[in-house]
Design an enzyme around this catalytic site. Sequence first.
Site, mmCIF file in Angstrom:
data_model
loop_
_atom_site.group_PDB
_atom_site.id
_atom_site.type_symbol
_atom_site.label_atom_id
_atom_site.label_comp_id
_atom_site.label_asym_id
_atom_site.label_seq_id
_atom_site.Cartn_x
_atom_site.Cartn_y
_atom_site.Cartn_z
ATOM 1 N N HIS A 200 41.821 55.985 -14.936
ATOM 2 C CA HIS A 200 42.097 55.182 -13.779
ATOM 3 C C HIS A 200 41.106 54.093 -13.554
ATOM 4 O O HIS A 200 39.665 54.503 -13.358
ATOM 5 C CB HIS A 200 42.210 55.855 -12.559
ATOM 6 C CG HIS A 200 42.572 55.457 -11.231
ATOM 7 N ND1 HIS A 200 43.814 54.880 -10.910
ATOM 8 C CD2 HIS A 200 41.719 54.849 -10.297
ATOM 9 C CE1 HIS A 200 43.942 54.167 -9.803
ATOM 10 N NE2 HIS A 200 42.613 53.906 -9.475
ATOM 11 N N GLY B 32 47.844 39.201 -5.706
ATOM 12 C CA GLY B 32 49.322 39.912 -6.075
ATOM 13 C C GLY B 32 49.490 41.005 -6.702
ATOM 14 O O GLY B 32 50.423 41.322 -7.080
ATOM 15 N N HIS C 240 45.844 50.202 -10.149
ATOM 16 C CA HIS C 240 45.535 50.676 -11.501
ATOM 17 C C HIS C 240 45.758 49.552 -12.452
ATOM 18 O O HIS C 240 46.504 49.020 -12.631
ATOM 19 C CB HIS C 240 46.392 51.926 -11.991
ATOM 20 C CG HIS C 240 46.030 52.442 -13.305
ATOM 21 N ND1 HIS C 240 45.748 53.795 -13.339
ATOM 22 C CD2 HIS C 240 45.973 51.935 -14.426
ATOM 23 C CE1 HIS C 240 45.615 54.298 -14.667
ATOM 24 N NE2 HIS C 240 45.635 53.068 -15.364
ATOM 25 N N HIS D 132 46.397 46.684 -15.059
ATOM 26 C CA HIS D 132 47.510 46.664 -15.954
ATOM 27 C C HIS D 132 47.458 45.198 -16.432
ATOM 28 O O HIS D 132 47.151 44.278 -15.704
ATOM 29 C CB HIS D 132 48.718 47.047 -15.363
ATOM 30 C CG HIS D 132 49.311 46.791 -13.987
ATOM 31 N ND1 HIS D 132 48.595 47.020 -12.893
ATOM 32 C CD2 HIS D 132 50.029 45.408 -13.614
ATOM 33 C CE1 HIS D 132 49.134 46.447 -11.686
ATOM 34 N NE2 HIS D 132 49.829 45.427 -12.159
ATOM 35 N N HIS E 253 50.158 42.514 -17.454
ATOM 36 C CA HIS E 253 51.618 42.233 -18.014
ATOM 37 C C HIS E 253 51.521 41.253 -19.020
ATOM 38 O O HIS E 253 50.959 40.412 -19.350
ATOM 39 C CB HIS E 253 51.902 41.006 -16.731
ATOM 40 C CG HIS E 253 52.080 41.875 -15.221
ATOM 41 N ND1 HIS E 253 53.338 42.170 -14.577
ATOM 42 C CD2 HIS E 253 51.016 41.959 -14.436
ATOM 43 C CE1 HIS E 253 53.039 42.646 -13.463
ATOM 44 N NE2 HIS E 253 51.647 42.629 -13.349
HETATM 45 P P1 5GP Z 1 51.499 43.965 -9.885
HETATM 46 O O1 5GP Z 1 52.167 43.401 -8.877
HETATM 47 O O2 5GP Z 1 50.408 44.868 -9.585
HETATM 48 O O3 5GP Z 1 50.723 42.733 -10.709
HETATM 49 O O4 5GP Z 1 52.512 44.640 -10.968
HETATM 50 C C1 5GP Z 1 52.916 45.862 -10.648
HETATM 51 C C2 5GP Z 1 54.110 46.028 -11.542
HETATM 52 O O5 5GP Z 1 54.471 47.490 -11.679
HETATM 53 C C3 5GP Z 1 55.482 45.309 -10.922
HETATM 54 O O6 5GP Z 1 55.743 44.126 -11.819
HETATM 55 C C4 5GP Z 1 56.473 46.304 -10.598
HETATM 56 O O7 5GP Z 1 57.671 46.015 -10.942
HETATM 57 C C5 5GP Z 1 55.970 47.449 -11.596
HETATM 58 N N1 5GP Z 1 56.165 48.663 -11.420
HETATM 59 C C6 5GP Z 1 55.873 49.413 -10.076
HETATM 60 N N2 5GP Z 1 56.265 50.633 -9.993
HETATM 61 C C7 5GP Z 1 56.717 50.986 -11.422
HETATM 62 C C8 5GP Z 1 57.180 52.069 -11.885
HETATM 63 O O8 5GP Z 1 57.229 53.260 -11.024
HETATM 64 N N3 5GP Z 1 57.552 52.111 -13.067
HETATM 65 C C9 5GP Z 1 57.489 50.963 -13.749
HETATM 66 N N4 5GP Z 1 57.903 51.104 -14.981
HETATM 67 N N5 5GP Z 1 57.000 49.945 -13.336
HETATM 68 C C10 5GP Z 1 56.595 49.825 -12.026
HETATM 69 ZN ZN ZN Z 2 45.661 55.387 -11.832
#
Ligand code: 5GP
Ligand code: ZN
Length: 114
Positions: A47, A94, A99, A101, A103
């Site tokens: 994490h 955004g 956690h 990640h 994209h």
């Molecule tokens: P962020 O908005 O934090 O940059 O991206 C988070 C991403 O995680 C979003 O694109 C959202 O669709 C995806 N996401 C959120 N919850 C889940 C989940 O439970 N499973 C999966 N596979 N993707 C998720």
């Molecule tokens: Zn985490």
Amino acid sequence: MEIDCIFCKIASGAMGVPPVYEDEEVFAFGDIAPVAPVHILIVPKRHIQSAHELTETDAALLGKMFSAARKIAGETGIDETGYRLATNIGPDGGQSVPHLHLHLIGGRKLKWEH
Ligand code: 5GP
Ligand code: ZN
């Protein structure tokens, strides 16, 4: 593992989400709401809240995450056409899941939006 962190749970295998790529430190899986034909999330198993928390001691982990991206891009056939790697940080950036990640987005022509 952070007890309430959805990406910690997914990366541990506890949610049954199939890995697109996995090694000792990295887990990659399909985004639940894809914005393009290819939309994969690449996360560290450990994490880390966001890229803002990274330091020089995480250099090897970052290398693994970017190497995973390269492999996935090849396997999904978007390495020639190109793709985007993005990581959002905090509310104004955004970020909706706290956690780290990456994209990996591709399979169509992307616009740059601010
Ligand atoms: P962020 O908005 O934090 O940059 O991206 C988070 C991403 O995680 C979003 O694109 C959202 O669709 C995806 N996401 C959120 N919850 C889940 C989940 O439970 N499973 C999966 N596979 N993707 C998720
Ligand atoms: Zn985490």
